[in-house]
Design an enzyme around this catalytic site. Structure first.
Site, short mmCIF file in Angstrom:
data_model
loop_
_atom_site.label_atom_id
_atom_site.label_comp_id
_atom_site.label_asym_id
_atom_site.label_seq_id
_atom_site.Cartn_x
_atom_site.Cartn_y
_atom_site.Cartn_z
N LYS A 84 0.49 -1.42 -0.03
CA LYS A 84 0.10 0.36 0.09
C LYS A 84 0.43 1.19 0.08
CE LYS A 84 -1.54 2.97 3.18
NZ LYS A 84 -1.28 4.03 1.48
N GLU B 60 9.89 1.20 10.27
CA GLU B 60 11.37 2.46 9.75
C GLU B 60 9.95 4.01 10.57
OE1 GLU B 60 13.84 1.80 9.31
OE2 GLU B 60 14.12 0.25 8.73
N CYS C 178 13.81 11.07 6.87
CA CYS C 178 13.80 10.83 7.63
C CYS C 178 15.18 10.81 8.84
CB CYS C 178 13.51 9.17 8.10
SG CYS C 178 14.17 8.09 7.31
N GLU D 105 10.92 16.88 13.72
CA GLU D 105 10.71 16.24 13.15
C GLU D 105 10.85 17.65 12.04
OE1 GLU D 105 9.37 12.37 11.90
OE2 GLU D 105 10.89 12.42 10.64
P1 NAP Z 1 2.73 8.62 7.18
O1 NAP Z 1 1.49 9.80 8.12
O2 NAP Z 1 2.77 7.45 8.56
O3 NAP Z 1 2.83 7.80 6.56
C1 NAP Z 1 3.10 6.47 5.65
C2 NAP Z 1 1.67 6.11 5.37
O4 NAP Z 1 1.21 5.37 6.27
C3 NAP Z 1 1.09 6.03 4.37
O5 NAP Z 1 1.33 4.89 3.17
C4 NAP Z 1 0.22 6.12 4.86
O6 NAP Z 1 -1.38 6.35 4.01
C5 NAP Z 1 -0.43 5.57 5.49
N1 NAP Z 1 -1.20 5.39 6.70
C6 NAP Z 1 -1.70 6.22 7.52
N2 NAP Z 1 -2.40 6.35 8.23
C7 NAP Z 1 -2.46 4.71 8.26
C8 NAP Z 1 -3.21 3.99 9.67
N3 NAP Z 1 -4.10 4.51 10.37
N4 NAP Z 1 -3.21 2.52 8.95
C9 NAP Z 1 -2.53 2.35 7.98
N5 NAP Z 1 -1.62 3.10 6.90
C10 NAP Z 1 -1.38 4.36 7.14
O7 NAP Z 1 4.70 9.28 6.86
P2 NAP Z 1 4.38 10.65 6.18
O8 NAP Z 1 3.97 11.84 5.65
O9 NAP Z 1 3.70 9.27 5.04
O10 NAP Z 1 5.68 9.95 6.32
C11 NAP Z 1 6.90 10.67 6.57
C12 NAP Z 1 7.36 10.73 8.16
O11 NAP Z 1 7.95 8.92 7.13
C13 NAP Z 1 8.68 10.76 8.54
O12 NAP Z 1 8.00 10.77 9.69
C14 NAP Z 1 9.69 10.08 8.39
O13 NAP Z 1 10.89 10.28 8.85
C15 NAP Z 1 9.09 8.72 8.63
N6 NAP Z 1 9.77 7.87 7.43
C16 NAP Z 1 10.82 6.95 8.44
C17 NAP Z 1 11.89 6.33 7.32
C18 NAP Z 1 12.68 5.14 8.06
O14 NAP Z 1 13.10 4.32 7.34
N7 NAP Z 1 12.71 5.45 9.10
C19 NAP Z 1 12.25 6.63 5.66
C20 NAP Z 1 11.29 7.25 5.18
C21 NAP Z 1 10.09 8.52 6.42
P3 NAP Z 1 -1.53 7.01 3.10
O15 NAP Z 1 -1.09 7.76 2.30
O16 NAP Z 1 -3.30 7.08 2.66
O17 NAP Z 1 -2.39 8.50 4.45
#
Ligand code: NAP
Length: 492
Positions: A186, A262, A296, A393
């Protein structure tokens, strides 16, 4: 707006707009769709299927059905499919890069870099697939023989974020397939097109029907819950925010799912007075402004020894003022738009808060007055304790400098966060560098370098930054489970 509108239109026409379930592209079961936007001007890029919860379950049906045959496929064959995918990605690199820039905003040169980085997971795990080994030996008592073997965990659910649309997908799909698992992917609803295009590439490379399934949706919660609560699912791998990761861990608990998480970061970037400042400035620009600060691994807090803080600030400001901002497809652009207006507001609020507490703006500090989600590349000096951007962040192009006076203070400030993904340290003193390796609470560290990511390295965090590792020799073990068998001493 576009450099080559004909080429973009042709490419977008070749991106599938359906769900990939059981090897076939199909619309959502209720016909629903949603639109993907270009963050550089807000225009609609493409309309694609928005899965229902039942579509999520159908994708898991396909993954569960395909699992036994894929798990039984010889590792060499699985490896060769991944290797073909790597080769096809090289052939289609320009298309994938352009697609990422259009849907996510990063400059084209960075998108090409992500294709190279993301592709390496296909090559690396094609090599790892044939190196999964068990062991055989006598038990300590000599009364039996112990056999330890490795087995794929089963159907997996992979959830990816928008900031690295290709690499976050390959970093999960490649080890899962190498291990013999099948997957439901997804992608983030803000940037699903790269994953859809890549999924077709996997089919073209020979991935059998049902081994990789993709559900794009705007109904994320219900689709995810349907898949997570299904007893056939055995593993969840998630990359995204810590907040969503915590919710998903709770949802994974009833099924006692294997999880890889992650999550977010708050990376310290420490510059000692004995650092080579040219190296530190190069590292700072890479660690902060890659992906327009939306990584991240982005350096979030620049802790700089007071005696070199002004000079460091002067040099990074000189570099930042030379950046060129615009649509990522335009020649020479180094800073593209942020992913959406919410991200711009967040950066603006964090900068305003820091300034209200005494930080000085050396450059930037404003939204850009143009269409699209743009925030100026910014340098802040003398950021005061208590400023929100030291805890949260930033996820934007804001470089925040905090002076420190000695090594103990640097360590205390660096570790003063619930996150522990990556840390950067710049020093020419070897013993000090070694002490920092031992003292920092971090899953990864750049010692005199500003970018650490590599498919051959175990990527992952400590504390609230996550669980498990992606890449390296460790990466494939996230998708394997261990079986121990005891047999009697055959000579008894
Ligand atoms: P996010 O809002 O947590 O969303 C990530 C994914 O989760 C998206 O596919 C999102 O889908 C999905 N999602 C959101 N709510 C959900 C729920 N209730 N149930 C299931 N899936 C759900 O994060 P983001 O804004 O896309 O990404 C930024 C974050 O990712 C930052 O905090 C960054 O640090 C972190 N990150 C970490 C790494 C690592 O390797 N540690 C790498 C890259 C990014 P939708 O788009 O449909 O909402």
């Amino acid at each position: 707006m576009t450099e080559n509108p004909g080429r973009e239109a042709d490419l977008l026409g070749r991106v599938p707009d359906g769900l990939l379930i059981g090897g076939r592209w199909r619309p959502a079961s209720d016909g629903a769709t949603f639109t993907v936007h270009d963050p550089s001007d807000g225009s609609v890029v493409k309309e694609i299927a928005s899965a229902t919860a039942a579509d999520g379950t159908a994708a898991l049906d396909a993954a569960a059905e395909a699992f036994p045959a894929w798990a039984a496929t010889p590792a060499r064959e699985r490896a060769e499919v991944l290797r073909r995918a790597f080769d096809l990605l090289q052939e289609r690199a320009d298309d994938v890069a352009l697609l990422m820039t259009v849907e996510m905003g990063k400059p084209l040169a960075e998108s090409r870099g992500e294709v190279a980085y993301g592709g390496e997971f296909l090559r690396w795990f094609s090599e790892q697939a044939t190196h999964v080994q068990g062991r055989y030996g006598a038990n300590p008592e000599g009364t039996g023989r112990m056999i330890v073997s490795q087995h794929p965990v089963g159907p997996c659910f992979l959830i990816t974020p928008w900031n690295f649309p290709l690499a976050m997908a390959t970093r999960k799909i490649a080890p899962a397939l190498a291990a013999g698992c099948t997957v439901v992917v997804k992608p983030a609803s803000l940037t699903p097109l790269t994953t859809l295009f890549f999924a077709q590439l996997l089919l073209d490379a020979g991935v059998p029907a049902g081994v990789v399934n993709v559900v794009t949706t705007k109904r994320t919660g219900p689709v995810s819950e349907a898949i997570l609560s299904d007893p056939r699912l055995r593993k969840l791998s998630f990359t995204g925010s810590t907040e969503v990761g915590q919710q998903l861990l709770a949802q994974a608990a009833p099924g006692v799912l294997r999880t890889s998480m992650e999550l977010g970061g708050n990376a310290p970037f420490v510059v000692f007075d004995d650092a080579d400042l040219d190296t530190a400035v190069d590292g700072a620009i890479a660690a902060k402004f890659r992906n327009i600060g939306q990584a991240c691994t982005a350096a979030n807090r620049f802790l700089v020894h007071r005696s070199v803080a002004d000079e460091f600030a002067r040099r990074v400001t000189e570099r930042v003022t030379a950046f060129r901002t615009g649509r990522g497809t335009e020649e020479g652009v180094t800073i593209g738009p942020l992913i959406d207006d919410r991200a711009v507001s967040k950066a603006a609020d964090l900068v305003d808060d820091a300034v209200s507490r005494g930080a000085r703006v050396l450059t930037g500090g404003t939204r850009l007055d143009r269409p699209g989600s743009f925030y100026a590349a910014t340098v802040l000096a003398d950021v005061r304790p208590g400023s929100a951007l030291l805890r949260e962040e930033i996820f934007g192009p804001v470089l925040a400098i905090v002076p420190f006076d000695d090594e103990d203070e640097a360590v205390r400030l660096a570790n003063d966060t619930e996150y522990g993904l990556v840390s950067y340290v710049f020093t020419e003193n070897l013993a000090r560098g070694q002490r920092m390796v031992e003292r920092l609470e971090t899953g990864m560290m750049g010692l005199n370098v500003g970018v650490v990511s590599n498919a051959a390295a175990p990527f992952g965090g400590w504390k609230h930054s996550g669980l498990g590792r992606e890449g390296g020799a460790e990466g494939i073990h996230e998708y394997l489970q261990t079986k121990y068998t005891l047999t009697p001493d055959p000579f008894a």
